[in-house]
Design a protein around this motif. Structure first.
Motif, PDB file in Angstrom:
ATOM      1  N   VAL A 134     -25.684 -35.187  85.995  1.00  0.00           N
ATOM      2  CA  VAL A 134     -26.424 -34.816  85.201  1.00  0.00           C
ATOM      3  C   VAL A 134     -28.068 -34.838  85.290  1.00  0.00           C
ATOM      4  O   VAL A 134     -28.570 -35.055  84.144  1.00  0.00           O
ATOM      5  CB  VAL A 134     -26.282 -36.995  85.392  1.00  0.00           C
ATOM      6  CG1 VAL A 134     -27.343 -37.655  83.890  1.00  0.00           C
ATOM      7  CG2 VAL A 134     -25.011 -36.724  84.541  1.00  0.00           C
TER       8      VAL A 134
ATOM      9  N   LEU B 274     -27.970 -31.329  83.422  1.00  0.00           N
ATOM     10  CA  LEU B 274     -27.940 -31.387  82.066  1.00  0.00           C
ATOM     11  C   LEU B 274     -29.364 -32.151  81.634  1.00  0.00           C
ATOM     12  O   LEU B 274     -30.604 -31.107  80.458  1.00  0.00           O
ATOM     13  CB  LEU B 274     -27.092 -31.977  81.651  1.00  0.00           C
ATOM     14  CG  LEU B 274     -25.678 -31.404  81.840  1.00  0.00           C
ATOM     15  CD1 LEU B 274     -24.134 -32.370  80.577  1.00  0.00           C
ATOM     16  CD2 LEU B 274     -25.693 -30.579  80.622  1.00  0.00           C
ATOM     17  N   THR B 275     -29.896 -33.092  82.006  1.00  0.00           N
ATOM     18  CA  THR B 275     -31.327 -33.408  82.373  1.00  0.00           C
ATOM     19  C   THR B 275     -32.118 -32.240  81.767  1.00  0.00           C
ATOM     20  O   THR B 275     -33.113 -32.775  81.458  1.00  0.00           O
ATOM     21  CB  THR B 275     -31.688 -34.460  82.978  1.00  0.00           C
ATOM     22  OG1 THR B 275     -30.454 -35.436  82.874  1.00  0.00           O
ATOM     23  CG2 THR B 275     -32.822 -35.380  82.791  1.00  0.00           C
TER      24      THR B 275
ATOM     25  N   GLU C  64     -32.150 -29.803  79.133  1.00  0.00           N
ATOM     26  CA  GLU C  64     -33.218 -30.792  78.530  1.00  0.00           C
ATOM     27  C   GLU C  64     -34.539 -30.509  78.805  1.00  0.00           C
ATOM     28  O   GLU C  64     -35.300 -30.510  77.902  1.00  0.00           O
ATOM     29  CB  GLU C  64     -32.494 -31.970  78.509  1.00  0.00           C
ATOM     30  CG  GLU C  64     -32.918 -32.874  76.652  1.00  0.00           C
ATOM     31  CD  GLU C  64     -32.747 -33.977  76.716  1.00  0.00           C
ATOM     32  OE1 GLU C  64     -33.170 -35.008  75.768  1.00  0.00           O
ATOM     33  OE2 GLU C  64     -31.132 -34.705  77.293  1.00  0.00           O
TER      34      GLU C  64
ATOM     35  N   VAL D  48     -29.838 -29.701  72.014  1.00  0.00           N
ATOM     36  CA  VAL D  48     -29.645 -29.736  73.615  1.00  0.00           C
ATOM     37  C   VAL D  48     -28.685 -31.190  74.095  1.00  0.00           C
ATOM     38  O   VAL D  48     -27.586 -31.266  74.141  1.00  0.00           O
ATOM     39  CB  VAL D  48     -30.737 -28.944  73.919  1.00  0.00           C
ATOM     40  CG1 VAL D  48     -30.402 -29.755  76.112  1.00  0.00           C
ATOM     41  CG2 VAL D  48     -30.548 -27.907  74.258  1.00  0.00           C
ATOM     42  N   ARG D  49     -29.838 -32.017  73.699  1.00  0.00           N
ATOM     43  CA  ARG D  49     -29.284 -34.013  73.732  1.00  0.00           C
ATOM     44  C   ARG D  49     -27.965 -33.740  73.385  1.00  0.00           C
ATOM     45  O   ARG D  49     -27.360 -34.296  73.491  1.00  0.00           O
ATOM     46  CB  ARG D  49     -30.660 -34.554  73.024  1.00  0.00           C
ATOM     47  CG  ARG D  49     -30.480 -36.137  73.604  1.00  0.00           C
ATOM     48  CD  ARG D  49     -31.568 -36.423  73.437  1.00  0.00           C
ATOM     49  NE  ARG D  49     -33.352 -36.292  73.618  1.00  0.00           N
ATOM     50  CZ  ARG D  49     -33.672 -35.807  73.292  1.00  0.00           C
ATOM     51  NH1 ARG D  49     -34.514 -36.445  72.178  1.00  0.00           N
ATOM     52  NH2 ARG D  49     -34.828 -36.233  74.716  1.00  0.00           N
TER      53      ARG D  49
ATOM     54  N   SER E  33     -26.080 -32.161  72.326  1.00  0.00           N
ATOM     55  CA  SER E  33     -24.640 -31.133  73.055  1.00  0.00           C
ATOM     56  C   SER E  33     -24.261 -31.502  74.517  1.00  0.00           C
ATOM     57  O   SER E  33     -23.628 -31.809  74.934  1.00  0.00           O
ATOM     58  CB  SER E  33     -24.762 -29.858  73.121  1.00  0.00           C
ATOM     59  OG  SER E  33     -25.042 -28.785  71.992  1.00  0.00           O
ATOM     60  N   ASN E  34     -25.409 -31.576  75.312  1.00  0.00           N
ATOM     61  CA  ASN E  34     -25.651 -32.741  76.461  1.00  0.00           C
ATOM     62  C   ASN E  34     -24.439 -34.206  76.336  1.00  0.00           C
ATOM     63  O   ASN E  34     -23.295 -34.724  77.620  1.00  0.00           O
ATOM     64  CB  ASN E  34     -26.814 -32.888  77.453  1.00  0.00           C
ATOM     65  CG  ASN E  34     -27.296 -31.875  77.889  1.00  0.00           C
ATOM     66  OD1 ASN E  34     -26.809 -31.002  77.573  1.00  0.00           O
ATOM     67  ND2 ASN E  34     -28.850 -32.004  78.296  1.00  0.00           N
ATOM     68  N   ARG E  35     -24.887 -34.834  75.200  1.00  0.00           N
ATOM     69  CA  ARG E  35     -23.600 -36.171  75.000  1.00  0.00           C
ATOM     70  C   ARG E  35     -22.299 -35.734  74.890  1.00  0.00           C
ATOM     71  O   ARG E  35     -21.769 -36.233  75.579  1.00  0.00           O
ATOM     72  CB  ARG E  35     -24.564 -37.223  74.055  1.00  0.00           C
ATOM     73  CG  ARG E  35     -25.733 -37.867  74.332  1.00  0.00           C
ATOM     74  CD  ARG E  35     -26.179 -38.811  73.310  1.00  0.00           C
ATOM     75  NE  ARG E  35     -26.372 -38.248  72.335  1.00  0.00           N
ATOM     76  CZ  ARG E  35     -27.327 -38.240  71.281  1.00  0.00           C
ATOM     77  NH1 ARG E  35     -28.212 -38.121  71.699  1.00  0.00           N
ATOM     78  NH2 ARG E  35     -27.308 -37.393  69.930  1.00  0.00           N
TER      79      ARG E  35
ATOM     80  N   LEU F 122     -20.845 -32.956  76.733  1.00  0.00           N
ATOM     81  CA  LEU F 122     -20.787 -32.598  77.297  1.00  0.00           C
ATOM     82  C   LEU F 122     -20.037 -33.846  78.314  1.00  0.00           C
ATOM     83  O   LEU F 122     -19.142 -33.462  79.180  1.00  0.00           O
ATOM     84  CB  LEU F 122     -21.851 -31.687  78.149  1.00  0.00           C
ATOM     85  CG  LEU F 122     -21.161 -29.860  77.175  1.00  0.00           C
ATOM     86  CD1 LEU F 122     -22.710 -29.337  78.216  1.00  0.00           C
ATOM     87  CD2 LEU F 122     -20.093 -29.463  77.208  1.00  0.00           C
ATOM     88  N   LEU F 123     -20.847 -34.312  78.493  1.00  0.00           N
ATOM     89  CA  LEU F 123     -21.211 -35.420  79.295  1.00  0.00           C
ATOM     90  C   LEU F 123     -19.460 -36.477  79.031  1.00  0.00           C
ATOM     91  O   LEU F 123     -19.125 -36.841  80.107  1.00  0.00           O
ATOM     92  CB  LEU F 123     -21.870 -36.527  79.400  1.00  0.00           C
ATOM     93  CG  LEU F 123     -23.232 -35.711  80.351  1.00  0.00           C
ATOM     94  CD1 LEU F 123     -24.281 -36.293  80.006  1.00  0.00           C
ATOM     95  CD2 LEU F 123     -22.605 -35.582  81.394  1.00  0.00           C
TER      96      LEU F 123
END
Length: 178
Positions: free
Chosen positions: A110, A113-114, A117, A128-129, A131-133, A135-136
């Motif tokens: 987390v 990824l933060t 971002e 990116v945000r 994609s991060n969601r 991925l998580l």
């Protein structure tokens, strides 16, 4: 509501890698084709302009200006396609380099990824945000799908460039005096 087959993290990661490789290859091929098409168009227009006195005898008065306008459109489409190609190729290259690195044993995903971002400027930060969601949530193929989408956008841009080039050919053909 459709039933999606369950997918393992390993499968998802592999699918992402395959999509990334496909996008990279597609993008490289499209860039070559688009570049050669633009060079050919520029050569024809350049030859006509270099020999404008001779060419003017065989062409309707506004033909060269129409060809130049269409060439500007082809160049603009090529610029957008090349930008997209740069995103695809650089992202695929980063993916390869990261894959070569050992994965730290204790990494807070987390926080990681933060930080990614925060290092990204708007409007790319929105992608990116998102994609991060994904991925998580366990969707490890998200990055590959995004690059695949960029490569498909490139394909449409190159197709539009082909249409502009065909239009230029028709303008030239109809502009010839018989």
């Amino acid at each position: 509501m459709e039933n999606k087959p369950s997918i393992t993290a390993t499968d998802s990661a592999y699918i992402g890698q395959v999509l990334m490789a496909m996008a990279e290859c597609m993008s490289a091929g499209l860039s070559k084709f688009s570049g050669w098409m633009l060079v050919g168009y520029a050569a024809i227009l350049g030859a006509l302009l270099a020999n404008i006195d001779s060419a003017a005898k065989f062409l309707a008065p506004d033909t060269l200006s129409r060809l130049a306008i269409l060439f500007s459109g082809a160049v603009l489409l090529n610029l957008f396609q090349r930008y997209s190609a740069a995103v695809v190729s650089s992202s695929a290259e980063v993916g390869k380099k990261v894959k070569e690195q050992p994965i730290p044993q204790h990494i807070d995903i987390v926080v990681f990824l933060t930080e990614l971002e925060h290092a990204t400027l708007w409007p790319a930060r929105l992608m990116v945000r998102r994609s991060n969601r994904k991925l998580l949530a366990g969707d490890l193929a998200a990055g590959g799908r995004l690059l695949s989408t960029f490569a498909q956008i490139e394909a449409w841009l190159v197709f539009a460039q082909v249409l502009v080039s065909i239009a230029a050919t028709l303008v030239l053909a109809f502009g010839l005096r018989g």
